[in-house]
Design a protein around this motif. Structure first.
Motif, PDB file in Angstrom:
ATOM      1  N   TYR A  69      -6.237-134.993  -7.894  1.00 23.65           N
ATOM      2  CA  TYR A  69      -7.174-135.389  -6.846  1.00 23.65           C
ATOM      3  C   TYR A  69      -7.157-136.899  -6.638  1.00 23.65           C
ATOM      4  O   TYR A  69      -7.101-137.372  -5.494  1.00 23.65           O
ATOM      5  N   GLU A  99     -12.869-133.700   6.749  1.00 22.79           N
ATOM      6  CA  GLU A  99     -13.486-132.404   6.521  1.00 22.79           C
ATOM      7  C   GLU A  99     -13.778-131.725   7.856  1.00 22.79           C
ATOM      8  O   GLU A  99     -14.294-132.359   8.779  1.00 22.79           O
ATOM      9  N   ARG A 140     -20.122-129.935  -4.128  1.00 24.10           N
ATOM     10  CA  ARG A 140     -18.962-130.823  -4.058  1.00 24.10           C
ATOM     11  C   ARG A 140     -18.410-131.046  -5.468  1.00 24.10           C
ATOM     12  O   ARG A 140     -18.976-131.801  -6.251  1.00 24.10           O
ATOM     13  N   ARG A 161     -14.542-135.225  -1.861  1.00 22.62           N
ATOM     14  CA  ARG A 161     -13.897-134.734  -0.645  1.00 22.62           C
ATOM     15  C   ARG A 161     -13.639-133.232  -0.675  1.00 22.62           C
ATOM     16  O   ARG A 161     -13.019-132.693   0.238  1.00 22.62           O
ATOM     17  N   ILE A 162     -14.112-132.533  -1.717  1.00 25.54           N
ATOM     18  CA  ILE A 162     -13.817-131.101  -1.825  1.00 25.54           C
ATOM     19  C   ILE A 162     -15.097-130.306  -2.078  1.00 25.54           C
ATOM     20  O   ILE A 162     -15.538-130.147  -3.221  1.00 25.54           O
ATOM     21  N   VAL A 222     -17.040-126.777  -2.327  1.00 24.63           N
ATOM     22  CA  VAL A 222     -16.719-125.383  -2.633  1.00 24.63           C
ATOM     23  C   VAL A 222     -17.951-124.536  -2.320  1.00 24.63           C
ATOM     24  O   VAL A 222     -19.070-124.900  -2.700  1.00 24.63           O
ATOM     25  N   PHE A 254     -13.389-122.442   0.798  1.00 27.91           N
ATOM     26  CA  PHE A 254     -13.065-123.866   0.823  1.00 27.91           C
ATOM     27  C   PHE A 254     -13.071-124.370   2.256  1.00 27.91           C
ATOM     28  O   PHE A 254     -12.928-123.599   3.204  1.00 27.91           O
ATOM     29  N   ASP A 255     -13.213-125.680   2.419  1.00 26.14           N
ATOM     30  CA  ASP A 255     -13.083-126.264   3.750  1.00 26.14           C
ATOM     31  C   ASP A 255     -11.627-126.171   4.197  1.00 26.14           C
ATOM     32  O   ASP A 255     -10.699-126.224   3.377  1.00 26.14           O
ATOM     33  N   SER A 270      -9.794-128.254   5.387  1.00 22.23           N
ATOM     34  CA  SER A 270      -9.019-129.453   5.046  1.00 22.23           C
ATOM     35  C   SER A 270      -8.409-129.366   3.647  1.00 22.23           C
ATOM     36  O   SER A 270      -7.599-130.212   3.262  1.00 22.23           O
ATOM     37  N   ALA A 271      -8.776-128.347   2.882  1.00 21.28           N
ATOM     38  CA  ALA A 271      -8.379-128.239   1.480  1.00 21.28           C
ATOM     39  C   ALA A 271      -6.872-128.365   1.236  1.00 21.28           C
ATOM     40  O   ALA A 271      -6.456-129.066   0.304  1.00 21.28           O
ATOM     41  N   ILE A 305      -5.406-131.787   0.546  1.00 17.24           N
ATOM     42  CA  ILE A 305      -5.916-132.580  -0.567  1.00 17.24           C
ATOM     43  C   ILE A 305      -5.304-132.161  -1.897  1.00 17.24           C
ATOM     44  O   ILE A 305      -4.921-133.006  -2.711  1.00 17.24           O
ATOM     45  N   TYR A 314      -6.476-125.007  -6.621  1.00 13.80           N
ATOM     46  CA  TYR A 314      -7.767-124.450  -6.219  1.00 13.80           C
ATOM     47  C   TYR A 314      -8.175-123.269  -7.097  1.00 13.80           C
ATOM     48  O   TYR A 314      -9.372-122.974  -7.228  1.00 13.80           O
TER      49      TYR A 314
END
Length: 204
Positions: free
Chosen positions: A77, A86, A147, A151-152, A154, A173-174, A176-177, A180, A186
């Protein structure tokens, strides 16, 4: 037992190839001296640069407190300098690149333990999430968003058992995952969240 030595070395190489300032800017974690100050599932760690050594207080973090696969996840990360935005759109693990191939292991590793740990008492999930800064999201019979990293986010969702169906759950997940972390990370991340929540629940 899985040998994570090679993966750890690769993660350290990527970490050392980045600048401390870039990692702080992209990760959302602040710089303290020559370290990044990282909060992770209720624990606080300083990741020394450029060694990649994890410190808890003034001593190196023992592996039983922060396993090497978790250290690898955090290093991945930190070393990802993609400044993705996001989206607010939720996706399942099988919608991640290649995720459909590994959905059964993901379910066994993360979703099933979530249901076993909190399905009989979904309100306990909210208690743990809010303790860590997460929040209720209104999904399912009990849904929380937490979070794991800045930036992640869940999203954990539970449905209570009824006369026809047993308790069930999902982890989202978003969208955007994928920009990242790689898909396999994940699975590690979701499992870490579930078992971290379970540990914290036992302490409440």
């Amino acid at each position: 037992m899985v040998n994570y030595t090679a993966a750890h070395e690769v993660a350290l190489e990527k970490f050392r190839a980045c600048s401390l300032a870039d990692m702080a800017r992209c990760s959302g974690y602040p710089i303290e001296g020559n370290t990044l100050s990282v909060d992770f599932l209720g624990g606080h760690y300083n990741v020394e640069y450029p060694s990649g050594q994890f410190w808890s207080g003034s001593v190196p973090t023992p592996s039983d407190e922060l396993p090497v696969f978790t250290q690898i996840l955090i290093l991945h990360y930190l070393a990802n300098l993609n400044e993705s935005v996001e989206t607010g759109t939720l996706i399942s693990y099988k919608e991640l690149p290649g995720g459909s191939i590994y959905i059964q292991p993901f379910t066994h590793r993360a979703i099933d333990p979530l249901v076993r740990s909190f399905g009989a008492n979904p309100d306990r999930l909210l208690d743990v999430a809010t303790r860590l800064g997460g929040q209720f999201n209104g999904l399912g019979d009990m849904g929380v968003t937490f979070r794991v990293f800045p930036r992640i986010p869940v999203t954990l969702i539970l449905w209570r058992a009824d006369d026809e169906f047993p308790a069930s759950g999902n982890i989202l997940f978003d969208a955007s995952a994928p920009s990242i972390l790689p898909t396999e990370d994940y699975a590690v991340l979701a499992s870490a969240v579930v078992f971290g929540f379970k540990r914290i629940s036992a302490e409440l």
